[in-house]
Design an enzyme around this catalytic site. Structure first.
Site, PDB file in Angstrom:
ATOM      1  CG  MET A  46     -44.671   1.099 -14.624  1.00 54.52           C
ATOM      2  SD  MET A  46     -44.908   2.378 -13.410  1.00 54.52           S
ATOM      3  CE  MET A  46     -44.572   3.838 -14.368  1.00 54.52           C
ATOM      4  CG  ASN A  74     -48.864   4.090 -23.045  1.00 57.54           C
ATOM      5  OD1 ASN A  74     -48.183   5.090 -23.178  1.00 57.54           O
ATOM      6  ND2 ASN A  74     -49.879   3.846 -23.841  1.00 57.54           N
ATOM      7  CG  LEU A  75     -46.069  -2.498 -23.422  1.00 57.94           C
ATOM      8  CD1 LEU A  75     -45.982  -3.994 -23.704  1.00 57.94           C
ATOM      9  CD2 LEU A  75     -45.107  -2.109 -22.301  1.00 57.94           C
ATOM     10  CB  ALA A 101     -40.445   1.047 -30.785  1.00 58.83           C
ATOM     11  CG  HIS A 123     -42.020  -0.588 -23.064  1.00 56.88           C
ATOM     12  ND1 HIS A 123     -42.803   0.484 -23.424  1.00 56.88           N
ATOM     13  CD2 HIS A 123     -41.700  -0.391 -21.758  1.00 56.88           C
ATOM     14  CE1 HIS A 123     -42.959   1.292 -22.393  1.00 56.88           C
ATOM     15  NE2 HIS A 123     -42.293   0.799 -21.379  1.00 56.88           N
ATOM     16  CE  LYS A 155     -26.684   0.853 -22.152  1.00 56.23           C
ATOM     17  NZ  LYS A 155     -25.502   1.099 -22.983  1.00 56.23           N
ATOM     18  CG  ASP A 206     -36.500   5.074 -17.136  1.00 55.87           C
ATOM     19  OD1 ASP A 206     -36.901   6.229 -16.936  1.00 55.87           O
ATOM     20  OD2 ASP A 206     -37.135   4.250 -17.819  1.00 55.87           O
TER      21      ASP A 206
END
Ligand code: PAF
Length: 280
Positions: free
Chosen positions: A28, A30-31, A33, A35, A146, A148
């Protein structure tokens, strides 16, 4: 090769028609580290790495932060480029939902527990958009974090129960030196909340230590940990010790466990978890 930005489904499909082993990282935006770690895992796995940036309205509740969710497209694209992604898919809401999405994936019953208890319909929204993105991108591999943990569990169920030919790869949670799990929502925290936020992971570590020392009264551990955080000003959604394999409440027979927590600092909802094993 420089990162290609594609915003419509037809152009993405045409571009991907020439690729035969796609690794996909849905995000979604707003990356951070965390991501980028997932993109690097995708780079190791796939010949073509596609990331998507789409703030999915279907997974936000009426009083949640859809409107204020941070949108940082330019910086995100620079990070994806540096991490070796080939393509970023940046659809508008009307591209993904040109009409009301009256058909949705109904996530399994576990979706009503843990994060789903406070966010009814959230995982139906996640599963529906992920199914749509999978159908658009048609990846061989898809990478999820992980942090989430419940989302990852539900995506694995989606793939298993709908026979999707996609390998799901799980990336480890990335943390600040303090232990705080990286999250787009950390940006909402003020300085004192940020300092306090590290206690969530510490509390989970204490739970793990307690269980590994032999305490099997999971319900008491959950209650004590929750009371501890509440006394310190947290609003606790849940602290739960579960089977890592099924996400059912842990029993003394389970040996692969996960301790999960969701709690708020002010208006910011933070989640975290630790997977661990014991000799049952
Ligand atoms: O984890 C997220 O960022 C989102 O839930 C996902 C998987 C991209 C679906 O919108």
């Amino acid at each position: 090769m420089a990162l290609e930005t594609i915003s419509d489904i037809a152009s993405l499909r045409a571009r991907l028609a020439q690729e035969n082993y796609i690794a996909f990282v849905p995000t979604m935006g707003n990356l951070h580290a965390g991501h980028i770690h997932l993109v690097k895992l995708a780079r190791e796995k796939g010949q073509c790495v596609v990331a998507s940036i789409f703030v999915n309205p279907l997974q936000f509740g009426a009083n949640e932060d859809l409107a204020s969710y941070p949108r940082t497209l330019e910086a995100d694209c620079e990070k994806l480029d540096a991490a070796g992604a080939d393509i970023v898919f940046t659809p508008s809401a009307s591209e993904i939902y040109p009409a009301e999405q009256t058909m949705r994936i109904s996530a399994p019953p576990i979706a009503n527990e843990l994060c789903g208890a406070a966010r009814p319909g959230h995982f139906d929204g996640v599963a529906t958009v992920v199914m749509k993105l999978f159908n658009i991108v048609r990846p061989s591999v898809a990478v999820f974090g992980k942090k989430d943990f419940q989302q990852l569990f539900i995506i694995r169920e989606l793939v298993r129960q709908f026979n999707l030919p996609i390998e799901i790869v799980a990336g480890e949670t990335q943390r600040e030196a303090s232990g705080l799990a990286l999250s787009s929502r950390n940006g909402y925290l003020n300085a004192s909340q940020r300092l306090e936020a590290q206690r969530l992971y510490r509390t989970l570590q204490l739970i793990v230590e307690n269980v590994q020392k032999g305490n099997r009264d999971y319900s008491a551990i959950e209650t004590q940990s929750s009371q501890y955080l509440t006394q310190l000003g947290w609003i606790v959604d849940y602290i739960s010790i579960r089977s890592a394999a099924t996400l059912a409440p842990a029993t003394p027979q389970d040996s692969d466990l996960v301790a999960l927590a969701a709690a708020r600092q002010g208006r910011t909802r933070l989640i975290d978890n630790i997977e661990f094993s014991i000799s049952a």
